[in-house]
Write a protein that holds these residues in place. Structure first.
Motif, PDB file in Angstrom:
ATOM      1  N   ILE A 172     -13.679  24.625   9.610  1.00 13.39           N
ATOM      2  CA  ILE A 172     -13.964  23.506  10.506  1.00 13.39           C
ATOM      3  C   ILE A 172     -14.259  24.018  11.906  1.00 13.39           C
ATOM      4  CG2 ILE A 172     -12.954  21.479  11.635  1.00 13.39           C
ATOM      5  CD1 ILE A 172     -11.437  20.967   8.989  1.00 13.39           C
ATOM      6  N   GLN A 173     -13.448  24.970  12.389  1.00 14.05           N
ATOM      7  CA  GLN A 173     -13.647  25.553  13.713  1.00 14.05           C
ATOM      8  C   GLN A 173     -15.007  26.244  13.798  1.00 14.05           C
ATOM      9  OE1 GLN A 173     -10.941  25.381  15.935  1.00 14.05           O
ATOM     10  NE2 GLN A 173     -12.246  26.090  17.582  1.00 14.05           N
ATOM     11  N   LYS A 174     -15.386  26.947  12.739  1.00 16.79           N
ATOM     12  CA  LYS A 174     -16.679  27.631  12.708  1.00 16.79           C
ATOM     13  C   LYS A 174     -17.816  26.609  12.777  1.00 16.79           C
ATOM     14  CE  LYS A 174     -19.495  30.692   9.892  1.00 16.79           C
ATOM     15  NZ  LYS A 174     -19.681  31.286   8.568  1.00 16.79           N
ATOM     16  N   PHE A 175     -17.704  25.519  12.017  1.00 14.89           N
ATOM     17  CA  PHE A 175     -18.729  24.471  12.041  1.00 14.89           C
ATOM     18  C   PHE A 175     -18.851  23.872  13.439  1.00 14.89           C
ATOM     19  CE2 PHE A 175     -19.704  19.919  11.873  1.00 14.89           C
ATOM     20  CZ  PHE A 175     -20.989  19.974  11.363  1.00 14.89           C
ATOM     21  N   GLN A 176     -17.721  23.577  14.067  1.00 15.92           N
ATOM     22  CA  GLN A 176     -17.743  22.974  15.403  1.00 15.92           C
ATOM     23  C   GLN A 176     -18.349  23.919  16.435  1.00 15.92           C
ATOM     24  OE1 GLN A 176     -13.619  21.901  15.842  1.00 15.92           O
ATOM     25  NE2 GLN A 176     -13.896  19.925  14.838  1.00 15.92           N
TER      26      GLN A 176
END
Length: 109
Positions: free
Chosen positions: A48-52
């Motif tokens: 999720i952090q990578k996507f954001q």
């Protein structure tokens, strides 16, 4: 007297073995919890952090409140994202509450 001493010593060894088995069971339970609960959750949070961090304009997203839209612009200074949810309707959302829109991704396939 000697028999009493040997019996007490044997009971002490059995108690020590029981304590070792208890500690071993707690260790096994912690290992199971780590591999089935904690580790997958950490892995998902990293995704999720990578996507954001890799958000770009035009990406289909869903907000933490359940609103679907596309990214119109990203303000890195304020850490916010402008999301277009309808024609001429744009909302500003904190970047931490924007997630990958898997529903529209599945529809396109």
């Amino acid at each position: 007297m000697t028999n009493l001493f040997l019996a007490a010593q044997e009971a002490g060894q059995q108690a020590g073995n029981g304590m070792f088995m208890t500690l071993l069971m707690f260790g096994a339970i912690f290992a199971i919890m780590y591999f089935f609960m904690i580790r997958p959750q950490q892995k998902q949070r990293k995704e999720i952090q990578k996507f954001q961090n890799e958000l770009t304009e035009g990406t289909a997203v869903v907000t933490g409140g359940g609103i679907y839209g596309t990214v119109k612009s990203i303000d890195m200074a304020k850490n916010t994202v402008d999301v277009k949810i309808a024609r001429d309707v744009v909302i500003t959302v904190d970047k931490g509450f924007v997630y990958k829109d898997t529903a529209s991704t599945n529809l396109q396939k």
